[in-house]
Enzyme design. Structure first.
Site, short mmCIF file in Angstrom:
data_model
loop_
_atom_site.label_atom_id
_atom_site.label_comp_id
_atom_site.label_asym_id
_atom_site.label_seq_id
_atom_site.Cartn_x
_atom_site.Cartn_y
_atom_site.Cartn_z
N THR A 39 16.00 29.47 60.29
CA THR A 39 16.45 29.86 58.96
C THR A 39 15.29 30.41 58.11
OG1 THR A 39 18.10 28.12 59.15
CG2 THR A 39 17.72 28.99 56.95
N HIS A 48 14.68 30.63 43.49
CA HIS A 48 15.75 30.54 42.50
C HIS A 48 15.28 29.85 41.22
CE1 HIS A 48 18.91 31.94 45.18
NE2 HIS A 48 18.33 31.24 46.15
N VAL A 171 13.35 18.91 71.32
CA VAL A 171 13.59 17.47 71.37
C VAL A 171 14.97 17.21 71.97
CG1 VAL A 171 13.93 15.40 69.96
CG2 VAL A 171 12.07 17.00 69.44
N LYS A 249 26.12 31.89 46.80
CA LYS A 249 25.75 32.72 45.66
C LYS A 249 26.22 34.16 45.83
CE LYS A 249 21.85 29.69 44.69
NZ LYS A 249 21.74 28.92 45.94
N ILE A 334 18.90 21.19 54.14
CA ILE A 334 18.11 21.95 53.16
C ILE A 334 18.55 23.42 53.19
CG2 ILE A 334 15.80 22.33 52.24
CD1 ILE A 334 16.50 19.37 52.54
N GLU A 335 19.73 23.66 52.67
CA GLU A 335 20.19 25.04 52.52
C GLU A 335 19.77 25.53 51.15
OE1 GLU A 335 24.49 25.30 52.35
OE2 GLU A 335 24.63 23.34 51.42
N CYS A 398 0.41 50.47 63.42
CA CYS A 398 1.78 50.68 62.92
C CYS A 398 1.70 51.70 61.80
CB CYS A 398 2.35 49.35 62.41
SG CYS A 398 3.85 49.54 61.43
N CYS A 435 10.48 52.95 61.60
CA CYS A 435 10.71 53.29 63.02
C CYS A 435 10.98 52.03 63.85
CB CYS A 435 9.58 54.12 63.60
SG CYS A 435 8.27 53.22 64.44
#
Lengths: 474, 417
Positions: A39, A48, A171, A249, A334-335, A398, A435
């Site tokens: 995540t 936020h 784990v 949200k 923990i979102e 790059c 690219c």
């Protein structure tokens, strides 16, 4: 005292860093081959303000505390952060009371400087915002951060303070042996711990349920995003929310600290906690809904798409604290606003654990981490000095993002360092431009093979099984 | 800060040809800046033959073609800095960087942009699915095989029938890979017909028109793609999905002129070509700055790149020698099946013959390409067939060109014969 942290996302790395202030042996176990692989690499990157969370919730508390820490923390750990402010946009007069309610809620949560602006005032500042917008809640304390940049910074500083990172450690079992908790991994290795800290993201319930009779359930809530070319970044300077819905949200139009603009995320609950595929429907939804905010968005400006999974605990709030079983501390569910909350959560976790185990503060803790050099953002004088010191900084690898070989080598040599193309990308932005690695992929493969001392055919995109090529031409 | 009369950005076929022609037109103070470690550009990885039929009247491989121009440039003693990336251009000053000189600024009297194009990546065409290894743009796969000696995969699906994709279908087959299908969104190919015959038909590789890839499956490595037919609006048709097992997806879905530096510099670009809008000297909207080759518009044949770039080089030399007193322009429109024509502008004060290059929007048979000036046909060329994959040309005699230079309005279009 040995502490094993499961998971090297932003929470695991932040907790590791804050715990490394204390006298303990700390090991982080991560199932992927790098930090920030779940995540933490795929979210909105928004710091936020804190008006969205329910007053009195853990989310509200840690959001507001965390937000306030970012200015000094980003300077201390050398990661990119900017307070660009946020609007919550309202498209009908009838919804204005909802907006006002949000402002009141923000006030109760301790968010400062919230104001309601008219549509006209918003369009003065954000001229691409839809004519349909009638009002908006302005939150100047909202910011943006590179979520993986921040995670990597935390991890490097933790490692510099003695934390050991073990990768490719999935784990598979938790149990007790005497006074110790034993962590078993899929590869057969075992780690004994006085305390296990569960920072396993979407798998946080699995880890808890291996040891604890009180079961948790996490639902993976999928969010799909689109990233726009830098040449389209004028469409938003503040983070643009729509009025929130039950599932989150809503779709954002959000600038990134790297100079792009992102659209998304969608919110769909999924069964497979490892599936980060994008879908036609999800991408179409993200784009169409973002067009409600900025009608002039062009699909031609999209350079890539990605999916992140939010760890949604069925209780709806963060779960932080000692589990009701021995030897386990949970930091799960923990979102959003988890990224914002992470610095405050980590401080709280470390403080609670140190009190419980009477851990002494170390005198040799180093709080500062040097940011990696970023050629593209330097002045000409800085560039000249850097190349004089190391000519590899004169070799641009790059071209889209102007990333030099020197930066790529630095990313590999840091601890924990980049081991694959995605690791290079997250640390340097090489391959992240328009690219999408078309030109630089073969060059970066050569550099990785040289620096890691492996054969070029062993170079991967994101760990074992994702080798770029299948072998040599016969 | 150093002074140079002429800076050429890019040492591929366009830059080399421009340098040679500028020298032959009398300019001696020339510097080519090339970002790769050697000159030749994308030709270095094009080891197949078919290059040079127009320029040298023989079939050469890409590296052979490049070597001929490299020799011409070397014989003239033209300076070339390799491993050198241009960071920005502002006010005719080129900022560039390399390992030896560090950061350098060159103030130029004229600049030729010859920086080529790049491939459209997966993200730009919004294919849903996993982010596993095994998805390559065709040119990246070509570099891996031909330059690095590395094999990208063994079971391959190719999306897009652009020339690089077709060439790579054959190349992968030669190396023992199984190319299961070439999938093309449009009802026609965007590649050259000769490549469809020589690269697909000769190897029984199926080419499926009006299809697209709707999903890519796999965890760490691609395991399959889902292909579906599309309707006339190019939307996938539900129920036509078919899964094809593969470990590799190559994308050959278009080339884009690499004009980010030009954009930042403020050069006016054409939304159709993605390249600069130029006059008949190939000068951009910035006086003294020229563009040629694939950065101007994407070509099918390197021979045409060389020809165009020699014109740009000679124009740049003339500009340095004589300075600019630029006359007004007549704009050349494109309509009725012609997507664009280059140059888009012709100086009224010029003289001599003129040539246009153009692309059509779709396949058409038994047509003529017509230049109309103020509603009157001034020049035309009959074609049995025109396709989007093949660049068309229209050449004007000096007399026809004079009519154009005096015209109020001009347009190039397709007409029935």
């Amino acid at each position: 005292m040995q502490i094993v942290i499961i998971g090297a996302g932003v929470i695991g790395c932040a907790v590791a860093r804050e715990l490394s202030r204390y006298d303990a042996k700390i090991v982080v176990l991560e199932k992927e081959d790098d930090v920030a692989c779940g995540t933490s690499k795929a979210n909105s990157g928004v710091v936020h303000a804190g008006f969205d969370a329910k007053p009195g919730s853990q989310k509200a508390k840690f959001n507001v505390l965390g937000n306030a820490m970012f200015d000094s923390l980003s300077a201390e750990l050398g990661f990119s952060f900017r307070r660009n402010g946020a609007y919550v946009l309202c498209f009908s007069q009838e919804d204005i009371p909802v907006l006002e309610q949000l402002a009141v809620q923000g006030g109760r949560n301790g968010v400062k400087q919230l104001e309601i602006h008219t549509g006209a005032k918003i369009r003065e500042r954000e001229k691409y915002v839809s004519d349909q917008v009638v009002a908006g809640l302005w939150a100047p304390t909202s910011g943006i951060v590179s979520p993986y940049g921040m995670t990597i910074a935390y991890a490097e500083n933790a490692a510099a303070n003695g934390v050991e990172f073990c990768f490719c450690k999935q784990v598979s079992s938790l149990g007790y042996r005497g006074a110790k908790t034993v962590v078993g991994c899929l590869d057969g290795s075992e780690y004994e711990a006085d305390l296990v800290v569960n920072c396993a993201g979407v798998h946080g319930d699995d880890v808890n349920n291996m040891l604890c009779a009180d079961k948790l359930q996490i639902v993976a809530r999928k969010g799909e995003y689109m990233l726009l070319d830098k040449t389209a970044s004028q469409v938003a300077s503040a983070t643009l929310f729509q009025l929130p819905t039950k599932k989150g949200k809503g779709i954002l139009v959000v600038p990134t600290v790297g100079g792009n603009v992102m659209l998304g995320p969608t919110a769909v609950d999924v069964d497979d906690k490892d599936c980060t595929d994008t879908t036609r429907e999800g991408l179409a939804e993200a784009f169409d809904k973002a067009c409600k905010t900025v009608p002039s968005l062009s699909a031609k400006a999209v350079i890539t798409q990605f999916t992140g999974l939010r760890a949604h605990l069925t209780t709806g709030d963060f779960e932080i604290g000692f589990a009701p079983c021995k030897g386990l501390y949970n930091v799960v569910g923990i979102e959003s606003p988890g990224l914002t909350a992470s610095p405050a959560i980590a401080v709280e976790v470390a403080s609670e654990i140190s009190r419980a185990y009477s851990l002494a503060k170390r005198s040799d803790f180093v709080a500062h981490r040097d940011a990696p050099p970023c050629f593209a953002k330097m002045t000409d004088d800085e560039r000249a000095r850097l190349i004089a010191a190391d000519p590899l900084y004169g070799k641009v690898v790059c071209r889209c993002e102007t990333i030099t070989e020197g930066e790529i080598v630095d990313a590999i040599r840091r601890t924990p360092g980049a081991k694959d193309l995605d690791g290079i990308k997250r640390r340097t932005r090489a391959g992240m431009g328009r690219c999408q690695g078309g030109f630089c992929t073969p060059r970066i493969m050569e550099i990785l093979a040289r620096e890691l001392g492996c054969d070029i055919t062993e170079v991967t995109k994101s760990g074992k099984g994702s080798e770029i090529v299948i072998g040599r031409v016969e | 800060m150093m002074d140079k009369n002429l800076i050429i950005v890019g040492g591929g076929p366009a830059g080399l040809a421009a340098a040679k022609a500028a020298y032959d037109a009398g300019e001696r103070d020339i510097l080519i800046l090339e970002r790769e470690d050697r000159a030749g550009g994308i030709l270095n990885q094009c080891i197949h033959n078919g290059f040079g039929l127009h320029t040298f009247k023989e079939e050469l491989t890409g590296p052979e073609y490049a070597a001929r121009y490299e020799r011409e440039v070397a014989a003239r003693g033209i300076e070339i800095k390799t491993g050198t990336t241009v960071l920005s251009i502002a006010d005719k000053t080129v900022a560039c960087v390399n390992a030896e000189d560090g950061l350098t600024h060159y103030r130029a009297k004229a600049i030729v942009l010859a920086c080529g194009c790049r491939e459209r990546p997966r993200g730009a065409i919004n294919i849903a699915g996993c982010r596993a290894a095994g998805v390559f743009s065709a040119g990246t796969a070509q570099k891996l095989i031909n330059i690095d000696g590395l094999m990208p995969g063994k079971e391959v699906v190719i999306l897009g029938s652009g020339d690089i994709g077709l060439i790579m279908a054959r190349r992968m087959t030669f190396q023992g890979a199984k190319v299961k299908a070439v999938i093309e969104l449009m009802p026609y190919s965007s590649g050259l017909n000769r490549n469809i015959v020589q690269c697909l038909q000769d190897f029984d590789i199926p080419l499926r028109f009006s299809h697209t890839v709707v999903a890519i499956n796999g965890k760490k490595r691609v395991s399959s793609v889902v292909v579906a037919a599309v309707d006339e609006k190019l939307r996938p048709i539900a129920g036509t999905e078919e899964e094809i097992a593969c470990d590799t997806l190559l994308l050959s879905v278009g080339l884009l002129p690499e004009n980010e530096i030009a954009k930042t510099y403020g050069i006016e670009l054409s939304p159709v070509t993605g390249g600069a809008i130029v006059d008949d000297a190939l000068m951009t909207s910035k006086e003294g700055v020229f563009a040629c080759g694939n950065v101007l518009h994407v070509h099918d044949l390197v021979d045409f790149v060389s020809e165009e770039s020699e014109r740009a080089g000679a124009s740049a030399a003339a500009y340095i020698a004589r300075g600019g007193e630029l006359s007004d322009c007549v704009a050349i429109g494109a309509k009725d099946g012609v997507r664009y024509a280059v140059p888009q502008l012709v100086r009224r004060g010029g003289e001599g013959a003129l040539g246009f290059k153009m692309r059509v929007g779709k396949v058409a048979k038994d047509v003529k390409i017509v230049l109309e000036c103020d509603g009157r046909e001034v020049a035309s060329r009959r074609r049995q067939i025109v396709t989007p994959g093949e660049m068309e040309t229209l050449t004007l005699t000096a007399a026809q060109a004079q009519i154009l230079r005096g015209a109020k309005e001009a347009v190039i279009r397709l007409a029935e014969v």
